[in-house]
Enzyme design. Structure first.
Site: not given
Ligand SMILES: *Cc1c(COP(=O)(O)O)cnc(C)c1O
Length: 384
Positions: A48, A102, A174, A199
């Site tokens: 953690r 998102y 992001d 992703k």
């Molecule tokens: C999927 C996604 C997230 C969130 O990610 P998780 O792994 O599902 O928590 C955040 N930003 C974007 C652009 C995403 O495609």
């Protein structure tokens, strides 16, 4: 062995590997221990605390890819994003948030920020002017996500970073859709970059993870909160993520090559009304993409003409899978109106340009001809 001077595929393959000094195996050993010696050691290791050997070393690969000093790996993209936002937003602070973000991030902000006494404004559109218009005296953070989902609009990263710096506002981006193979926001002046590693980092639709990268000073602050929220990733999955990331560069490059060809193909197709992909010369963001990206990414979306039924089209696909998520080596499609944006009212959806005919396409590594054949046969069957 991490160096920004190495080529990107070398960083993907080798950076942050743990040397197997005992057996001389060629891959990083996996340390599943949750209990480490505390006597006479510099680092008190604990999962953690984000500092087990596998976490610590894979973080170096992510930092090297994002041209950052340090990085942390989380159990999901949302764990990374929420920990970052709550590190830099306190009660009474105000955040400027890009409008198209998102859905999970938007939901986190709209459902929970008020409980923490955090104020926020969503921008009217993606122009730098509309970010500036939202800034208030108590604004401490600007949040962007580019390319956006699902219409692949771009934010001028450098302009936002410059605007924020002039007001001493911290910026977070992001970078999930672009990946560090295609875009490095920190090089353009952004302070913090975040990823859903579920992703492209994972890339095989079998890992849930997240990551944040920034300066050591900023990462220390995020760590301080993150270790108490407890959103670390288990070491076995960290080890799997390292394995996935070795091919990040070649996967993303192959996927974006396919995406560009398919975008061009769809643009000429007589069943298709419009294609949204920054790699197309006709796309309004094409010139900005050429400035701030090293390619155009592997996500695109397109609208079928009204005499084709989008539902029937998706059901008729044989190779391409309908899927909520994205970025795997396999091609997937989704109807934003029925999935990611289904909770919005029809008016809100349409005002964002998300029609029932809009299809989001996460382009994989399959042979181009097979993808085209699949799309063609599904289009023929969906003509109404
Ligand atoms: C999927 C996604 C997230 C969130 O990610 P998780 O792994 O599902 O928590 C955040 N930003 C974007 C652009 C995403 O495609």
């Amino acid at each position: 062995m991490s160096s920004n001077k190495q080529g990107i595929n070398t960083i993907c393959t080798h950076s942050g590997a743990i040397e197997d000094a005992t057996f001389k195996g060629s891959v990083s050993p996996l340390y599943m221990s949750t209990s480490f010696d505390f006597m006479d050691v510099e680092t008190k290791r604990y999962p953690r605390y984000f500092n087990t050997p596998n976490q610590e070393y894979l973080s170096k690969k992510i930092a090297a890819l994002e041209h950052a000093e340090a990085a942390l790996i989380f159990g999901s993209g949302m764990a990374a994003i929420s920990s970052t936002l709550l590190t830099f937003l306190k009660s009474g602070d105000h955040a400027v948030i890009q409008n198209d973000i998102y859905g999970g991030t938007r939901n986190f902000i709209e459902s929970h920020f008020s409980n923490y006494g955090i104020e926020y404004s969503f921008t009217k559109d993606l122009s730098a002017q509309s970010f500036e218009d939202c800034i208030q005296p108590n604004t401490t953070l600007i949040y962007i996500e580019t390319p956006s989902n699902p219409l692949l609009k771009l934010v001028d990263i450098f302009a936002i970073a410059k605007l924020a710096k002039s007001r001493q506002i911290i910026t977070a981006a992001d970078n999930t859709f672009a990946t560090p193979i295609v875009q490095n926001p920190l090089d353009l002046g952004i302070d913090i970059v975040m990823h859903s590693a579920t992703k492209y980092f994972g890339g095989h639709s079998d890992i849930s993870a997240g990551a944040v990268a920034s300066s050591q000073e900023i990462m220390d602050k995020i760590w301080d909160l993150a270790k108490d929220f407890g959103g670390n990733l288990s070491d076995y999955t960290v080890w799997l993520l390292e394995r996935s990331m070795k091919t990040l560069g070649i996967r993303v490059k192959a996927q974006q090559r396919n995406a560009k060809r398919l975008a061009k193909y769809l643009q000429k197709h007589n069943a298709v009304k419009s294609v949204f992909y920054p790699g197309l010369k006709s796309n309004p963001y094409h010139s900005l993409a050429k400035i701030q990206m090293k390619g155009f990414g592997a996500m695109l979306s397109f609208e079928l003409k009204d005499n084709y039924d989008s539902n029937t089209f998706l059901k008729a696909l044989k190779l391409i899978k309908p899927s909520m998520s994205l970025a795997g080596v396999e091609s997937t499609m989704l109807l934003p109106s029925k999935a990611s944006h289904s909770l919005l009212s029809e008016n809100d959806r349409l005002s964002q340009g998300i029609t029932d005919q809009l299809i989001r396409f996460s382009v994989g590594i399959e042979s181009k001809k097979d993808l085209i054949d699949d799309i063609d046969q599904a289009i023929t069957l969906s003509n109404v």
